[in-house]
Every structure is written in structure tokens, then in C-alpha cells.
Design a protein around this motif. Structure first.
Motif, mmCIF file in Angstrom:
data_model
loop_
_atom_site.group_PDB
_atom_site.id
_atom_site.type_symbol
_atom_site.label_atom_id
_atom_site.label_comp_id
_atom_site.label_asym_id
_atom_site.label_seq_id
_atom_site.Cartn_x
_atom_site.Cartn_y
_atom_site.Cartn_z
ATOM 1 N N ARG A 9 0.835 -1.208 0.000
ATOM 2 C CA ARG A 9 0.000 0.000 0.000
ATOM 3 C C ARG A 9 0.865 1.251 0.000
ATOM 4 O O ARG A 9 0.992 1.948 1.004
ATOM 5 C CB ARG A 9 -0.945 -0.016 1.192
ATOM 6 N N ASN A 10 1.460 1.484 -1.133
ATOM 7 C CA ASN A 10 2.278 2.675 -1.282
ATOM 8 C C ASN A 10 1.361 3.866 -1.553
ATOM 9 O O ASN A 10 0.611 3.869 -2.531
ATOM 10 C CB ASN A 10 3.243 2.465 -2.467
ATOM 11 N N PHE A 59 0.739 5.357 -5.185
ATOM 12 C CA PHE A 59 -0.230 4.761 -6.123
ATOM 13 C C PHE A 59 -1.642 5.257 -5.845
ATOM 14 O O PHE A 59 -2.433 5.461 -6.766
ATOM 15 C CB PHE A 59 -0.184 3.225 -6.026
ATOM 16 N N LEU A 60 -1.929 5.435 -4.572
ATOM 17 C CA LEU A 60 -3.253 5.945 -4.212
ATOM 18 C C LEU A 60 -3.437 7.364 -4.774
ATOM 19 O O LEU A 60 -4.483 7.706 -5.349
ATOM 20 C CB LEU A 60 -3.412 5.952 -2.678
ATOM 21 N N LEU A 109 -1.929 8.607 -7.367
ATOM 22 C CA LEU A 109 -2.042 8.510 -8.830
ATOM 23 C C LEU A 109 -3.455 8.108 -9.236
ATOM 24 O O LEU A 109 -4.019 8.619 -10.221
ATOM 25 C CB LEU A 109 -1.028 7.457 -9.322
ATOM 26 N N ALA A 110 -4.020 7.212 -8.487
ATOM 27 C CA ALA A 110 -5.392 6.765 -8.760
ATOM 28 C C ALA A 110 -6.373 7.917 -8.611
ATOM 29 O O ALA A 110 -7.287 8.099 -9.447
ATOM 30 C CB ALA A 110 -5.759 5.621 -7.821
ATOM 31 N N ILE A 126 -5.703 11.111 -8.898
ATOM 32 C CA ILE A 126 -5.498 12.074 -10.012
ATOM 33 C C ILE A 126 -6.192 11.565 -11.281
ATOM 34 O O ILE A 126 -6.854 12.304 -12.012
ATOM 35 C CB ILE A 126 -3.991 12.297 -10.251
ATOM 36 N N SER A 127 -6.056 10.247 -11.566
ATOM 37 C CA SER A 127 -6.679 9.660 -12.759
ATOM 38 C C SER A 127 -8.195 9.806 -12.701
ATOM 39 O O SER A 127 -8.857 10.155 -13.698
ATOM 40 C CB SER A 127 -6.339 8.169 -12.865
ATOM 41 N N LEU A 128 -8.718 9.555 -11.532
ATOM 42 C CA LEU A 128 -10.167 9.621 -11.353
ATOM 43 C C LEU A 128 -10.672 11.048 -11.557
ATOM 44 O O LEU A 128 -11.666 11.278 -12.273
ATOM 45 C CB LEU A 128 -10.534 9.120 -9.948
ATOM 46 N N GLY A 133 -9.212 13.354 -13.289
ATOM 47 C CA GLY A 133 -9.058 13.661 -14.716
ATOM 48 C C GLY A 133 -10.220 13.117 -15.526
ATOM 49 O O GLY A 133 -10.769 13.784 -16.423
ATOM 50 N N LEU A 134 -10.579 11.889 -15.225
ATOM 51 C CA LEU A 134 -11.692 11.257 -15.933
ATOM 52 C C LEU A 134 -12.989 12.032 -15.716
ATOM 53 O O LEU A 134 -13.765 12.252 -16.642
ATOM 54 C CB LEU A 134 -11.881 9.818 -15.439
ATOM 55 N N LEU A 184 -12.964 15.286 -17.585
ATOM 56 C CA LEU A 184 -13.004 15.104 -19.042
ATOM 57 C C LEU A 184 -14.379 14.654 -19.529
ATOM 58 O O LEU A 184 -14.823 15.034 -20.604
ATOM 59 C CB LEU A 184 -11.940 14.056 -19.423
ATOM 60 N N ASN A 185 -15.034 13.847 -18.760
ATOM 61 C CA ASN A 185 -16.243 13.204 -19.261
ATOM 62 C C ASN A 185 -17.556 13.685 -18.663
ATOM 63 O O ASN A 185 -18.608 13.464 -19.236
ATOM 64 C CB ASN A 185 -16.138 11.684 -19.054
#
Lengths: 540, 207
Positions: B180-181, B184-185, B187-188, B190-192, B194-195, B198-199
Motif C-alpha cells: 500500500r504505497n 499509487f493511491l 495517482l489513482a 489524479i486519474s479519477l 481527470g476522468l 473530461l467526461n
């Protein structure tokens, strides 16, 4: 629109990868792999058995090295140790061993005191069991290593295996601090011997002052000389550190009246410590001797093997200073602070109880017949108690009752009026006092002292006592049919004027001062003094 | 007159001993040590001792080979495995330099790690992030000498809750076992975000 779809797809991918990474979904389902090594000592010393159970002292018996060479974590590691018959099972636990991690576990066995009953090396085994979990599965590894439990008097100078040792002094004597376990100031036998020595010294409180300490140490030394203590040379290979050597506890030295240099150093250090003094053992290639710290902090080296020659304590210190200490300082050496090692936990084992009068059963006493250096047979025990009066009527008229008794000491004898209290030996001097306390007859004796030493000591003490020497006439006088250095003193004291007659001489390496003093002008006491001097003879 | 006698005997016995006094001299060595701990408790050590010229010569005489000197380094911690020991005499500076690795220097206690700092006296000089500076005083040569060292201990990245208690340096490391780094959390998230940006149609003025 197309760009939006591509970007969205990339973001979805990133989201999935991130979540998967965060939850560990991409990690390999690796398995831990335990590699282990067990190092074990070949032997433990019963005489120092208490040190092994003390982690701070770091005399471990077994070292277990566990490494995880796999890719998964090893869990719930438990290491169990035991020694057949002598140490119950103990367990050590570690929750995790990560990939690449190392655990080094040391076993400090709490040995049973039964080991002190062993008189010779006894084979045993150390049993080591390691249990651990890998991927939910419990595994176990077992190792058995031989271990020799040495006899209570066996000492191994080096803790290093032959293949590790360079043969240097420090490698050869790496176990030197453990010698402190052979220093036994609390042993009743040692204390009894020390008390007897103090009695010989006329009663001394060693921890009160340097003078008292020296008096006490001299008394103990003198007692050993009187009882014929001797130095036993070490056997071949003793100093190589390769073998277990027989080291005597101080009580063994007292029983046998002999010991090697190491034994004698431990014995004398024990005596000194029993009187509240600090002691050190100096170990150097081929030799050992004790240092004693006096109450002022001054430290004196004692060449304990000089006991063999029956020298005085002063001479043993002189040899210690001029030879032993210099030799030690000119090469590799180790100085063991016994009190510090005891406080660290290097302590003696329990020794068997002995009968209360064990010293006399061993023939140790103030009246020992062993003599020293063949000089003296019986000593002062016969004071006033011999059969008959050798002097017969000699001087009988002078004392008014016609009777004389004889005093027989270690080095000399003389007659004295039978109705007086018997002379007493205070270890270094014999003292006779007339019933009216006006006449004193004193014989001082000290091994290694010269005529000048004796005269200087007597005169210096007069001055220190506040007695003024108003006149001093030196010349020669007769003693035992020979002419010796003599001094007639006129003294001024708080009690009035006194006269003193002293004869100084040396014989068989011992300095003597034969002195009597009396109120000035009292011719009766003057004649009495001369009568006693006439009966003075060397030999007990 | 009786008092004279006691004084006589004391004088007799004491006189020859005045010259018999000796002194036990303890020597002192100053040193520096840098200890870098990795994520699995191994310590990578660089150590330097600084001696007086006289003591340096004595040491070289006592330890003619660095193999013999090695034990002075290793005897301080029995509960580790020493690897890659390299020791050099530094004649120009009357010093000794050593580098080595101590496997298992720090012990994993599950929720934290412990590094044994030894039984000697210690003073904490400073602590800055994952670096701890201490002064350690330890006996050497079986107690004949004292080694006074400034030790800089660099803990692994991410070490937290660092503290010293009873001769132990205690610290915690992020739990690697469950992966559980927190990066990564992040990054997840940020991706969410962004999505979503965008959408999800946002209400904008005029539309």
C-alpha cells in the motif's frame, strides 16, 4: 472527440494500474526461503557458569543466523534452545523476516548450578529448533551441537576457535576477564584466613587507612609464609591457551598451601578484597600477579610467587614494582578490575560448605609447624606455656619470685619474669610490659629490612609519638655472644624522662631491633632489660 | 610509652611501600562513524578512529595485522553478521579507517524496528528527518581504553516516529508487505479526477 476518448482510455488504464499497484495485485506471490547457520561454542566453564546467562556480558553459547533468501515474507519465527541436563528450554520470537533481511540470535543459557559439582569435562548437547511460517505453512528445522561442560576448576584462556586465533596475546587470553569468577572474597575460608592474618598483624582495619591496609596485608602474607605457602610452576602448554587449565579457587590454594602464579594472584586478590580493598589481576604472557588498591587510591603490585622464597610482604611489593610491573608494561598485558567485573556479573560460583574449623584441619594457623624456608619450626604459640623455666633461678632474685618463663616465637626466643603477662606477637613485633607499665621490652622484626631501616623506623616513630630524643649514644653491645650495633637513648616523654637501649642486627634476611625502655635512673629495670637480652636467641 | 610500638611497626611496614605505587592508565580514542541503514535492517558503516602518535604506534604493535584489529570492531556487536570488512591504517594521520556491513543490525519487531546502540554512554546531539547524530562512549580492548565516537545514523527513507529508549534507536517504516504505497493511491485519485473533468459535462455559462 477522438482525443477525448483516447485521453479517457489512458486515464482509465492509469486508474486501474494505480489501484492494482496500491492493493498489491501486481506483486508476485513470492515465497520466503529460510537459510540458516548455527555457530556454537565448544565448551562452557562451570566455574564461571553465571556469566553465560547474562546477555550484557555477551558470553553467548550459540549464535543462530537466519536469512530470508526468498521473495516472500517469513512469519512467526520461533527459536528454541536447550542444553541436555543443564539448561531448560528457552524460546525467542521474531514476528517477521522480510526478503533480504537477516536475524542474528544469540543464546545465553541460564545454566543449572549443578554444573559446579562437575570435577571434569562432561559432554552435553545444545539443541536448537527453529519454527516459522511461509505462505501459511509451518516449518521446522532442528540442529544439535555438541557442548562440553568443563569441570569447576577448568579454565580456557581463549574464547576463539583455533582457526580464528592469531596466537597473539589478546587472542590467546580473550577470556581473561572471567578469571574474576575465581576471586572469592566472600568465601568463609578466605575470610577466616584473612582474619587470622589480621590477628597476626595485631588487629588491622584494612579499609581505614593505607597504613592499616599494609599492616593487614602484611599479616596475611606473614601467615602464609609461616604456613609454608609455595609457588608451583605452570606445566607445559599452560600459557598456550589451547587447553583447559586447572585454576584453583583461593580456598584450594589455602588447602594445598601452593598454587601457580595465577592461583596465587587470585588468592591474594581475594584476601585483599575480603578486607574491603580493591584488587586487580595483571595478566601478561607467561605470568600473572595482583595489584592492590589502598584506601588512598595508591596501587601496589604484589609479586605473589615470591611467597616461595619466604620474603617479607615489603619485598614482594618491591619485586612486584621493580620486575613484574615493568615487565607487564613493556609488553602486551591485561589488567582485570575484579570489583568491576564482579559488579558486571562475572561472579564466583557457589562453593561447597566446609567445616567451621577447616583451617586448623588443614594445618593452617598462627602456630603452624611448617615454618618458613626451613628457618623456624614452632613459633609463638608456646608463649608462656612451655614446660619448666629454662632460666631456672636465673634472675629470680631480681623479680622477687624466682621464676622465669620462656617466649618462643617464629624467629626468636627469650625469657621473661613468670609473674608478668606473657609477651604478645603482633605480627612484626613482640611486646612485653611490666605489671607497673614502666618497663617495656620490644623485639621488632622485618624481613628484608637492614640495620639502618630498623634504627630509622624506631627513631622516627619516637619522634612521631612526641617523644624527644635528648641524647643518642651509639656503639656496640653484646648479643648472643656477638657484637652488634647498639644505641643508648635518653628520652623526654609526657610521662617523664626515660632511657632506652636498642640493639640492631640482621640474621637470615630478617632485620631485628631488640629494645627495652625504663624510667631514667631505674637501675633495677636496666638490669632486668640486660637479663632478658642475655636470654635472647634466634630460633623458635 | 605503649603508643610508640604501634607507630614503630606501621613505619616499618609502610616505608618500603611508598615507592611501590603504580598507575593504571586508561587510553582514549576519538572516532567518527556513519551508519546507513537499509530497508531490511542491514547497516553499512564507515568508521574512522583518530589516535595520538604514541597510541597509534602502540596499536600497530599490538595489532600487527588488520585481521587482529578487526575484532575490536566486531566485538562491539555480537548479534550481527559482519561482511565486507575493510580496515586500513592511516600512517599520515595516525588513524584507522574501516568500512563494513552489519547484517541484521536492526531488528524487525513487526510494527517497528530497533537498532541496538550498545551499553556505553550516549548523548543525542541532533535529529533531523531520518538522520540522527549521537555521541557514543564505549569500552574497547577489554576495558583498557575508551572509544568516543560521533555517530551519524541515516535511517531508511520513510522512517518515522524515530526515538531512543534504553540504548535502542526505534523507528517505523511504511508497511511494505501489503504494497500500500500512498503514491499509487495519489495517482489513482489524479486519474479519477481527470476522468471526471473530461467526461462529466459541466454547466458553463451560455450553454
Amino acid at each position: 472527440m477522438k482525443a477525448k476518448v483516447v485521453t479517457s482510455a489512458m486515464l482509465v488504464l492509469l486508474l486501474v494500474v494505480s489501484i492494482a499497484s496500491y492493493t498489491g495485485a501486481f506483486e508476485k506471490d513470492g515465497m520466503g526461503k529460510l537459510e540458516y547457520k548455527v555457530y556454537s561454542k565448544d565448551q562452557v566453564m562451570s566455574g564461571a557458569y553465571k556469566v553465560y546467562g547474562n546477555p550484557k556480558l555477551d558470553f553467548w553459547a550459540t549464535k543462530t543466523v537466519l536469512m530470508n533468501d526468498g521473495e516472500g515474507t517469513i512469519k512467526n519465527i520461533r527459536i528454541k534452545y536447550s542444553i541436555d541436563n543443564y539448561a531448560p528450554e528457552t524460546e525467542r520470537r521474531y514476528p517477521l523476516l522480510l526478503p533480504g533481511e537477516t536475524i542474528v540470535d544469540l543464546y545465553y543459557p541460564i545454566l543449572s548450578s549443578d554444573v559446579t559439582r562437575l570435577s571434569a569435562s562432561t559432554p552435553s548437547n545444545v539443541r536448537i529448533t527453529v519454527t516459522y511460517e511461509v505462505n501459511g505453512e509451518t516449518r521446522e528445522e532442528s540442529v544439535t551441537k555438541p557442548l562440553s561442560i568443563l569441570g569447576a576448576n577448568d579454565f580456557v584462556f581463549s574464547s576463539l576457535n583455533p582457526e580464528e586465533s592469531t596466537g597473539s596475546f589478546y587472542d590467546t587470553f580473550s577470556n581473561a576477564p572471567l578469571l574474576a569468577a575465581w576471586v572469592t572474597p566472600s568465601d568463609p575460608v578466605v575470610r577466616e584466613f584473612a582474619d587470622l592474618g589480621n590477628k597476626l598483624a595485631g588487629g588491622a582495619g584494612a579499609s581505614l587507612s593505607d597504613d592499616e591496609a599494609i599492616k593487614s596485608l602484611s599479616g596475611m602474607w606473614e601467615l602464609a609464609v609461616r604456613n609454608g605457602f609455595s609457588y608451583k610452576t605452570e606445566g607445559e602448554g599452560y600459557w598456550t591457551g589451547k587447553f583447559a587449565e586447572h585454576i584453583m579457587f583461593p580456598r584450594d590454594v589455602i588447602r594445598d598451601k601452593s598454587g601457580t602464579c595465577v592461583d596465587l594472584a587470585l588468592w591474594f586478590a581475594s584476601l585483599a578484597m575480603s578486607q574491603g580493598l580493591k584488587a586487580y589481576i595483571v595478566l601478561m604472557p607467561g605470568h600473572a600477579f595482583p595489584l592492590i588498591e589502598l584506601p588512598s587510591g595508591a596501587i601496589i603490585p604484589v609479586e605473589a610467587t615470591a611467597i616461595n622464597q619466604g620474603v617479607s610482604f615489603q619485598e614482594a611489593v618491591q619485586i612486584g614494582m621493580e620486575k613484574s610491573w615493568k615487565m607487564a608494561m613493556n609488553g602486551p598485558h591485561d589488567i582485570i578490575d575484579v570489583a568491576e567485573e564482579h559488579s558486571n556479573g562475572i561472579v564466583p560460583p557457589e562453593l561447597p560448605s566446609l567445616e567451621a574449623d577447616i583451617l586448623s584441619k588443614w594445618g593452617i594457623g598462627l602456630n603452624a609447624g611448617a615454618g618458613n624456608a626451613g628457618e623456624n619450626g614452632a613459633n609463638n604459640g608456646g608463649a608462656g606455656g612451655n614446660g619448666g623455666n629454662p632460666g631456672g633461678g636465673n634472675g629470680g632474685d631480681d623479680v622477687g619470685n624466682g621464676g622465669w618463663d620462656s617466649y618462643h616465637g617464629t624467629y626468636f626466643s627469650f625469657n621473661y619474669p613468670a609473674n608478668w603477662d606473657a609477651p604478645e606477637d603482633y605480627g612484626g613485633y613482640v611486646y612485653l610490659l611490666s605489671p607497673d607499665e614502666e618497663f617495656e621490652f620490644i623485639v621488632l622484626y622485618s624481613r628484608g629490612a637492614s640495620v639502618e631501616d630498623m634504627a630509622q623506623a624506631f627513631e622516627g616513630s619516637l619522634v612521631d609519638a612526641g617523644v624527644e630524643i635528648t641524647d643518642r649514644q651509639d656503639g656496640e653491645a653484646s648479643l648472643m655472644g656477638q657484637s652488634v650495633y647498639a644505641v643508648a637513648y635518653s628520652l623526654r616523654t609526657d610521662y617523664g624522662k626515660y632511657s632506652a637501649a636498642a640493639r640492631y642486627f640482621t640474621a637470615n634476611g630478617v632485620g631485628f631491633a631488640v629494645i627495652y625502655d625504663f624510667p631514667a635512673g631505674n637501675s633495677e629495670y636496666n638490669q632486668m632489660g640486660e637479663h632478658i637480652v642475655e636470654t635472647f636467641n634466634l630460633g623458635g | 610509652m605503649k603508643t610508640i610500638v604501634t607507630l614503630v611497626i606501621l613505619l616499618l611496614l609502610a616505608a618500603p611501600l611508598v615507592a611501590g605505587e603504580v598507575k593504571i592508565v586508561e587510553y582514549k580514542i576519538d572516532g567518527t562513524m556513519k551508519v546507513t541503514l537499509d530497508n531490511v535492517g542491514n547497516a553499512h558503516v564507515e568508521e574512522a578512529w583518530h589516535l595520538t602518535p604514541n597510541l597509534y604506534l602502540q596499536m600497530k604493535e599490538t595489532y600487527p595485522t588488520t585481521y587482529m584489529l578487526r575484532r575490536e570492531f566486531e566485538n562491539r556487536r555480537s548479534d550481527t553478521e559482519y561482511r565486507d570488512m575493510k580496515i586500513e591504517w592511516d600512517d599520515s594521520n595516525n588513524g584507522v579507517k574501516a568500512t563494513y556491513t552489519m547484517l541484521g543490525a536492526a531488528i524487525n519487531r513487526g510494527d517497528h524496528w530497533e537498532l541496538d546502540l550498545g551499553d556505553g554512554d550516549m548523548t543525542l546531539s541532533s535529529q533531523n528527518g531520518n538522520t540522527v547524530v549521537l555521541t557514543l562512549v564505549q569500552p574497547i580492548s577489554g576495558g583498557d581504553g575508551r572509544l568516543i565516537e560521533t555517530a551519524t545514523i541515516v535511517l531508511p527513507d520513510g522512517a518515522k516516529n524515530v526515538g531512543i529508549d534504553g540504548g535502542m534507536l526505534r523507528y517505523e517504516l511504511p508497511d511494505k508487505e501489503n504494497g500500500r504505497n500512498p503514491a499509487f493511491l495519489g495517482l489513482a485519485i489524479i486519474s479519477l479526477v481527470g476522468l471526471i473533468l473530461l467526461n462529466v459535462p459541466l454547466k458553463r455559462g451560455g450553454e
